[in-house]
Design an enzyme around this catalytic site. Sequence first.
Site, PDB file in Angstrom:
ATOM      1  CD1 TRP A 103     -27.921  32.473  26.320  1.00  0.00           C
ATOM      2  CD2 TRP A 103     -26.012  31.882  27.331  1.00  0.00           C
ATOM      3  NE1 TRP A 103     -26.933  32.389  25.355  1.00  0.00           N
ATOM      4  CE2 TRP A 103     -25.760  32.032  25.949  1.00  0.00           C
ATOM      5  CE3 TRP A 103     -24.957  31.507  28.166  1.00  0.00           C
ATOM      6  CZ2 TRP A 103     -24.494  31.831  25.384  1.00  0.00           C
ATOM      7  CZ3 TRP A 103     -23.692  31.299  27.610  1.00  0.00           C
ATOM      8  CH2 TRP A 103     -23.475  31.460  26.239  1.00  0.00           C
ATOM      9  CG  ASP A 173     -27.736  37.044  31.238  1.00  0.00           C
ATOM     10  OD1 ASP A 173     -27.419  38.052  30.565  1.00  0.00           O
ATOM     11  OD2 ASP A 173     -27.401  35.885  30.912  1.00  0.00           O
ATOM     12  CE  LYS A 197     -23.767  36.951  23.139  1.00  0.00           C
ATOM     13  NZ  LYS A 197     -24.273  36.180  24.252  1.00  0.00           N
TER      14      LYS A 197
HETATM   15  C1  LIG Z   1     -23.761  35.291  25.246  1.00  0.00           C
HETATM   16  C2  LIG Z   1     -24.484  35.238  26.500  1.00  0.00           C
HETATM   17  C3  LIG Z   1     -23.843  34.922  27.717  1.00  0.00           C
HETATM   18  C4  LIG Z   1     -22.365  34.555  27.803  1.00  0.00           C
HETATM   19  O1  LIG Z   1     -21.517  35.556  27.391  1.00  0.00           O
HETATM   20  P1  LIG Z   1     -19.936  35.314  27.200  1.00  0.00           P
HETATM   21  O2  LIG Z   1     -19.376  36.686  27.081  1.00  0.00           O
HETATM   22  O3  LIG Z   1     -19.756  34.487  25.963  1.00  0.00           O
HETATM   23  O4  LIG Z   1     -19.438  34.600  28.400  1.00  0.00           O
HETATM   24  C5  LIG Z   1     -24.605  34.921  28.863  1.00  0.00           C
HETATM   25  N1  LIG Z   1     -25.915  35.213  28.839  1.00  0.00           N
HETATM   26  C6  LIG Z   1     -26.572  35.492  27.697  1.00  0.00           C
HETATM   27  C7  LIG Z   1     -28.024  35.815  27.739  1.00  0.00           C
HETATM   28  C8  LIG Z   1     -25.886  35.531  26.498  1.00  0.00           C
HETATM   29  O5  LIG Z   1     -26.534  35.820  25.356  1.00  0.00           O
END
Ligand SMILES: *Cc1c(COP(=O)(O)O)cnc(C)c1O
Length: 363
Positions: A103, A173, A197
């Site tokens: 990511w 993030d 998540k």
């Molecule tokens: C899933 C995830 C993303 C991307 O999320 P989407 O909603 O699928 O675009 C970005 N960063 C992390 C750490 C993730 O687990």
Amino acid sequence: MKYGRTFNFSAGPAMMPEPVLEEIAGEVLNYRGSGMSVMEMSHRSKVFQTIVDETEADLRKLMGIPDNYKVLFVQGGGTLQFAMVPMNLMKNGVACYVETGSWSKKAIAEAKKYGEVKVVASSADKNFTYVPDCSDLDIPDNADYVYICENETINGTTYTSLPNTKGKILVSDQSSMFLSKPCNVSDYGLIWAGVQKNVGPAGMAVVIVREDLIRDDLADYVPTYMKYKTHADSGSMYNTPNCWAIYCCGKVFKYLMDMGGLEAMNQRNIEKAQVLYDFLDSSKLFKGTVEKQYRSLMNIPFTTGDKEMDADVVAATKAAGYDNLKGHKSVGALRASTYNAMPKEGVEALVGFLSKYEAEHTK
Ligand SMILES: *Cc1c(COP(=O)(O)O)cnc(C)c1O
């Protein structure tokens, strides 16, 4: 489990707390006497405005978000933030990124479209099985921010301490660890998290951004929707928001407060992950793939070291009612995601199953 539900170890979209789902089910035909569901109601209605206001207020309480930070509900999931962050925060056109896995790599690739990206630390040398030392990074004076992915969902690593950004703002993030433990918001300039998540349904990100970083002087070509200012000025209601996701997240925020808040969740998450890590550390068949110190409490990759056997384990666990244990091919063939909503009993039952599998497949 009730309702014929499985223990779902998916990395995302992922399990939501059962009491939350029950409450939503009870309101789906007629939300509190409004005569309609939240899916059907105007986002400009008083009823929905109350939902948004409470959702934001509850998140502020839960995380202790200081008054000089804005909370934004933005569509486009996590991925749109890979672009919105550099578009909004690159003033000098230079940013530092720490590369710790899938990511952060995606974030780096996207940021390169908008300016100069300096990768100031990386764990690529060991296939992203650890978090590099970030105590003395080489950060240029003109860097606009330092960016991290605080929990790498695919690789299963997490930071033990935040980087020393040498006075630059920190952008994180937190998608796969959001609300899993207490967070000192003022350590960051901006925190963002895709909510599917650890919080709610897919299709939205929560952005927590310090007010003075919200700019009015972005280039003309920046789409209106992609300016943080647009969302900050309109209370996340510039256009029709993801009403359903906001509503579901609001329910989860209240649930987390009922559970005792983020410190209580952290304790639960530590105990829960420990059940699986203890098993992996004593197993003769399975092993974790991440250096112990940097192990995530949310995403636990592991393997037998044998591709075919890993695939057999995935099939066997699925048949036994433990779903979505297939890991990412870049890491190892198995991964258990143990977010807030996964009960400890789920992990204990999985470990029971894996122990039995091990006994049957080792001499
Ligand atoms: C899933 C995830 C993303 C991307 O999320 P989407 O909603 O699928 O675009 C970005 N960063 C992390 C750490 C993730 O687990």
